[in-house]
Design a protein around this motif. Structure first.
Motif, PDB file in Angstrom:
ATOM      1  N   UNK A 159       0.839  -1.203   0.000  1.00 57.46           N
ATOM      2  CA  UNK A 159       0.000   0.000   0.000  1.00 57.46           C
ATOM      3  C   UNK A 159       0.872   1.251   0.000  1.00 57.46           C
ATOM      4  N   UNK A 160       1.889   1.254   0.838  1.00 54.23           N
ATOM      5  CA  UNK A 160       2.786   2.415   0.932  1.00 54.23           C
ATOM      6  C   UNK A 160       3.544   2.640  -0.376  1.00 54.23           C
ATOM      7  N   UNK A 161       4.021   1.581  -0.982  1.00 56.86           N
ATOM      8  CA  UNK A 161       4.731   1.716  -2.257  1.00 56.86           C
ATOM      9  C   UNK A 161       3.806   2.252  -3.344  1.00 56.86           C
ATOM     10  N   UNK A 162       2.598   1.720  -3.408  1.00 59.36           N
ATOM     11  CA  UNK A 162       1.627   2.165  -4.422  1.00 59.36           C
ATOM     12  C   UNK A 162       1.226   3.627  -4.199  1.00 59.36           C
ATOM     13  N   UNK A 163       1.092   4.028  -2.927  1.00 58.07           N
ATOM     14  CA  UNK A 163       0.654   5.391  -2.582  1.00 58.07           C
ATOM     15  C   UNK A 163       1.818   6.385  -2.553  1.00 58.07           C
ATOM     16  N   UNK A 164       3.031   5.866  -2.653  1.00 58.67           N
ATOM     17  CA  UNK A 164       4.234   6.705  -2.572  1.00 58.67           C
ATOM     18  C   UNK A 164       4.307   7.470  -1.260  1.00 58.67           C
ATOM     19  N   UNK A 165       4.095   6.717  -0.171  1.00 60.72           N
ATOM     20  CA  UNK A 165       4.170   7.291   1.170  1.00 60.72           C
ATOM     21  C   UNK A 165       5.020   6.386   2.050  1.00 60.72           C
ATOM     22  N   UNK A 166       5.419   6.907   3.189  1.00 60.86           N
ATOM     23  CA  UNK A 166       6.151   6.107   4.157  1.00 60.86           C
ATOM     24  C   UNK A 166       5.191   5.355   5.064  1.00 60.86           C
TER      25      UNK A 166
END
Length: 187
Positions: free
Chosen positions: A37-44
């Motif tokens: 989810x974090x990789x897809x959303x470009x968040x930490x």
């Protein structure tokens, strides 16, 4: 404590939700990780955990959001429209969230169910309408049948586009059930 009206909060939550829906179209719920989810959303990861305890809470939150929206749409439409307009307007209102709704309505391997929530809401709404009648068959059967039919029509409309004839057919089914299996209750 985060301010839910802060644009950064709104933007981050939308990115998380959108990424989660995208991943649900590619993987089973159980296979999705917070890292995905974090990789897809470009968040930490810390950004994700600021808003959600885990993916289960994210799913539950999304289902609750769409269930609440659905309930509001039904309530507004019931007071403002004829039955035929009601269904067409409902399909149109839901169409703006087409991708997310179809994904969540077709989700079968998760602990929470948008389909179950929508079904329950539909059964409650139709029950209010049916309270004016005495039926020769169990009223709960009619509620469940109507809810299942409406849910099928919603999925069809989201997948294939809005067809007024389907709304007309849905209304005809309900009218037929009432005409053949009910008598009006005097109040």
């Amino acid at each position: 404590m985060t301010n839910s009206n802060d644009l950064r909060v709104i933007k981050s939550k939308r990115a998380i939700e959108k990424s989660f829906i995208t991943l649900l179209t590619q993987k089973k719920f159980e296979q999705i990780t917070i890292k995905d989810i974090c990789q897809e959303a470009l968040i930490g990861r810390s950004t994700f955990y600021r808003y959600y305890e885990d993916k289960y809470l994210l799913l539950k939150d999304l289902i609750n959001q769409y269930s609440q929206k659905f309930k509001i749409l039904l309530t507004q439409r019931l007071t403002d429209s004829t039955q035929l307009e009601l269904l067409n307007q409902l399909y149109l209102a839901l169409y703006q969230d087409k991708e997310s709704l179809l994904c969540l309505l077709n989700l079968t391997d998760a602990p929470y169910s948008l389909t179950a929530n929508f079904t329950k809401i539909l059964e409650q709404q139709i029950e209010q309408h049916l309270d004016h009648y005495q039926f020769s068959i169990p009223k709960i059967f009619i509620q469940q049948l109507y809810a299942a039919n409406v849910l099928t029509a919603i999925k069809w409309s989201l997948t294939n586009g809005i067809t007024p004839q389907i709304s007309e057919m849905m209304n005809t089914i309900l009218e037929t059930l009432i005409t053949h299996y009910a008598t009006k209750v005097a109040k």
